[in-house]
Write a protein that holds these residues in place. Structure first.
Motif, PDB file in Angstrom:
ATOM      1  N   VAL A 103       0.857  -0.763  -0.234  1.00 53.96           N
ATOM      2  CA  VAL A 103       0.043   0.028  -0.226  1.00 53.96           C
ATOM      3  C   VAL A 103       0.783   0.937   0.480  1.00 53.96           C
ATOM      4  O   VAL A 103       2.140   1.751   0.768  1.00 53.96           O
ATOM      5  CB  VAL A 103      -1.125   0.463   1.085  1.00 53.96           C
ATOM      6  CG1 VAL A 103      -1.720   1.440   1.627  1.00 53.96           C
ATOM      7  CG2 VAL A 103      -2.288  -1.147   1.337  1.00 53.96           C
ATOM      8  N   GLY A 104       0.402   2.063  -0.276  1.00 58.92           N
ATOM      9  CA  GLY A 104       1.142   3.600  -0.909  1.00 58.92           C
ATOM     10  C   GLY A 104       2.175   3.457  -2.705  1.00 58.92           C
ATOM     11  O   GLY A 104       2.816   4.209  -2.688  1.00 58.92           O
ATOM     12  N   ASP A 105       1.662   2.061  -2.773  1.00 63.05           N
ATOM     13  CA  ASP A 105       3.273   1.962  -4.550  1.00 63.05           C
ATOM     14  C   ASP A 105       1.559   1.380  -5.301  1.00 63.05           C
ATOM     15  O   ASP A 105       0.590   0.870  -4.803  1.00 63.05           O
ATOM     16  CB  ASP A 105       3.814   0.775  -4.387  1.00 63.05           C
ATOM     17  CG  ASP A 105       5.362   0.741  -3.362  1.00 63.05           C
ATOM     18  OD1 ASP A 105       5.407   1.997  -3.376  1.00 63.05           O
ATOM     19  OD2 ASP A 105       5.952  -0.046  -3.240  1.00 63.05           O
ATOM     20  N   PRO A 106       2.394   1.616  -6.504  1.00 63.98           N
ATOM     21  CA  PRO A 106       1.490   1.904  -7.955  1.00 63.98           C
ATOM     22  C   PRO A 106       1.414   0.676  -8.260  1.00 63.98           C
ATOM     23  O   PRO A 106       2.165   0.322  -8.219  1.00 63.98           O
ATOM     24  CB  PRO A 106       2.136   3.068  -8.783  1.00 63.98           C
ATOM     25  CG  PRO A 106       3.025   3.170  -8.755  1.00 63.98           C
ATOM     26  CD  PRO A 106       3.625   2.894  -7.230  1.00 63.98           C
ATOM     27  N   VAL A 107       0.525   0.441  -8.375  1.00 68.24           N
ATOM     28  CA  VAL A 107       0.104  -1.111  -9.512  1.00 68.24           C
ATOM     29  C   VAL A 107       0.203  -0.258 -11.059  1.00 68.24           C
ATOM     30  O   VAL A 107      -1.154  -0.062 -11.356  1.00 68.24           O
ATOM     31  CB  VAL A 107      -1.086  -1.557  -9.218  1.00 68.24           C
ATOM     32  CG1 VAL A 107      -1.205  -3.268  -9.651  1.00 68.24           C
ATOM     33  CG2 VAL A 107      -0.985  -2.107  -7.356  1.00 68.24           C
ATOM     34  N   MET A 108       0.872  -1.274 -11.710  1.00 63.53           N
ATOM     35  CA  MET A 108      -0.077  -1.080 -13.381  1.00 63.53           C
ATOM     36  C   MET A 108      -0.308  -2.237 -13.250  1.00 63.53           C
ATOM     37  O   MET A 108       0.458  -3.266 -13.793  1.00 63.53           O
ATOM     38  CB  MET A 108       1.824  -0.504 -13.820  1.00 63.53           C
ATOM     39  CG  MET A 108       2.544   0.729 -13.762  1.00 63.53           C
ATOM     40  SD  MET A 108       1.179   1.746 -14.065  1.00 63.53           S
ATOM     41  CE  MET A 108       1.397   1.248 -16.329  1.00 63.53           C
TER      42      MET A 108
END
Length: 162
Positions: A103-108
């Motif tokens: 959580v806090g990191d982007p998902v592509m």
């Protein structure tokens, strides 16, 4: 970008977002049959969904996660902490490997960037989502808990919010 709320509330949550070729489901708190039927009512096939993303470990968001994955072959993205808590909270059945995010990191997902925004809701590792297609930004910010530092900054960047 198109959003369809399949259900929202304490009896289950599931939101569909279509961004070009990418078709995303957020949360799996309703039955597979209900999700399939409600999408079909909008001319959409759940088997064409690209990915399922899970916001937090409460039953009304995870109850059918395993069913969505097995029955519809949906790639699933969830934080590792949420997955561990979900397994204890519900009988999810056998699960295929999932994309575990922090959580806090982007998902592509294809060409779509989904930002994961930490929320103070009472889930183990809850998050909201911002779907960004490069020109528009949609916030899926359910069950925030309360106003938190940074929320107004996120809201100011959005074209629409659910």
């Amino acid at each position: 970008m198109r959003l369809i709320s399949l259900q929202s509330g304490s009896n289950g949550n599931c939101v569909y977002v279509e961004v070009g070729q990418e078709k995303l489901l957020f949360d799996a708190g309703i039955s597979g049959k209900a999700a399939m039927s409600r999408l079909a009512g909008h001319g959409r096939d759940i088997r064409n969904v690209t990915a399922l993303l899970i916001s937090h470990d409460h039953r009304d968001h995870i109850a059918s996660m395993g069913i969505f994955q097995r029955k519809f072959s949906l790639d699933t993205a969830v934080s590792g902490k949420t997955l561990a808590a979900a397994r204890q909270r519900c009988d999810l059945g056998p699960l295929a490997p999932m994309h575990e995010f922090t959580v806090g990191d982007p998902v592509m997902i294809g060409r779509v960037r989904v930002e994961t925004i930490p929320t103070p809701h009472d889930g183990v590792d809850g998050c909201g989502f911002v779907v960004d297609d490069g020109s528009k930004r949609l916030g899926i910010l359910t069950e925030l808990g309360h106003v938190f530092d940074g929320l107004t900054d996120v809201l100011a960047t959005l074209d629409a919010v659910f």
